[in-house]
Design a protein around this motif. Structure first.
Motif, PDB file in Angstrom:
ATOM      1  N   ALA A   1       0.836  -1.205   0.000  1.00  0.00           N
ATOM      2  CA  ALA A   1       0.000   0.000   0.000  1.00  0.00           C
ATOM      3  C   ALA A   1       0.869   1.252   0.000  1.00  0.00           C
ATOM      4  O   ALA A   1       0.582   2.212  -0.709  1.00  0.00           O
ATOM      5  N   TYR A   2       1.960   1.237   0.784  1.00  0.00           N
ATOM      6  CA  TYR A   2       2.885   2.374   0.801  1.00  0.00           C
ATOM      7  C   TYR A   2       3.529   2.570  -0.575  1.00  0.00           C
ATOM      8  O   TYR A   2       3.664   3.706  -1.039  1.00  0.00           O
ATOM      9  N   ILE A   3       3.920   1.479  -1.229  1.00  0.00           N
ATOM     10  CA  ILE A   3       4.538   1.571  -2.553  1.00  0.00           C
ATOM     11  C   ILE A   3       3.544   2.143  -3.557  1.00  0.00           C
ATOM     12  O   ILE A   3       3.856   3.052  -4.321  1.00  0.00           O
ATOM     13  N   LEU A   4       2.325   1.604  -3.551  1.00  0.00           N
ATOM     14  CA  LEU A   4       1.291   2.064  -4.466  1.00  0.00           C
ATOM     15  C   LEU A   4       1.020   3.553  -4.244  1.00  0.00           C
ATOM     16  O   LEU A   4       0.976   4.329  -5.194  1.00  0.00           O
ATOM     17  N   ALA A   5       0.879   3.955  -2.988  1.00  0.00           N
ATOM     18  CA  ALA A   5       0.618   5.364  -2.674  1.00  0.00           C
ATOM     19  C   ALA A   5       1.781   6.242  -3.136  1.00  0.00           C
ATOM     20  O   ALA A   5       1.565   7.308  -3.723  1.00  0.00           O
ATOM     21  N   ASP A   6       3.004   5.794  -2.888  1.00  0.00           N
ATOM     22  CA  ASP A   6       4.181   6.563  -3.279  1.00  0.00           C
ATOM     23  C   ASP A   6       4.228   6.761  -4.787  1.00  0.00           C
ATOM     24  O   ASP A   6       4.489   7.862  -5.270  1.00  0.00           O
TER      25      ASP A   6
ATOM     26  N   GLY B   1       2.002   9.391  -5.777  1.00  0.00           N
ATOM     27  CA  GLY B   1       2.297  10.704  -5.210  1.00  0.00           C
ATOM     28  C   GLY B   1       1.538  11.012  -3.932  1.00  0.00           C
ATOM     29  O   GLY B   1       1.322  12.178  -3.603  1.00  0.00           O
ATOM     30  N   TYR B   2       1.145   9.974  -3.203  1.00  0.00           N
ATOM     31  CA  TYR B   2       0.422  10.147  -1.950  1.00  0.00           C
ATOM     32  C   TYR B   2       1.258   9.651  -0.782  1.00  0.00           C
ATOM     33  O   TYR B   2       2.153   8.831  -0.956  1.00  0.00           O
ATOM     34  N   ASP B   3       0.933  10.140   0.399  1.00  0.00           N
ATOM     35  CA  ASP B   3       1.508   9.647   1.644  1.00  0.00           C
ATOM     36  C   ASP B   3       0.405   8.944   2.418  1.00  0.00           C
ATOM     37  O   ASP B   3      -0.750   9.373   2.390  1.00  0.00           O
TER      38      ASP B   3
END
Length: 74
Positions: free
Chosen positions: A57-62, A65-67
């Motif tokens: 989820a962190y990778i996808l968000a990154d 362009g999201y945190d």
């Protein structure tokens, strides 16, 4: 955790659509970013089953362009 609060599957699909990124493209980008192998099918299955790991989820968000941040309730 109240599952009715957030439908993770729809939320992720909306983010992808909002950012004009297909699941196929996201799988390719996740391959590059993580060094793991993702296919369109494997990523779609994880999204549909709502079984992404927090790291994924962190990778996808990154990539989009999201945190992701955890905020203590008041």
């Amino acid at each position: 955790y109240n599952t009715e609060m957030v439908n993770i599957k729809n939320y992720i699909k909306s983010l992808l659509q909002l950012n004009a990124v297909t699941i196929t493209k996201m799988a390719e980008l996740m391959n590059e970013k993580s060094g793991k192998t993702y296919t369109r099918g494997s990523l779609a299955n994880k999204i549909n089953r709502e079984s992404l790991t927090l790291k994924e989820a962190y990778i996808l968000a990154d990539i989009l362009g999201y945190d992701i941040e955890f905020v203590k309730r008041k």
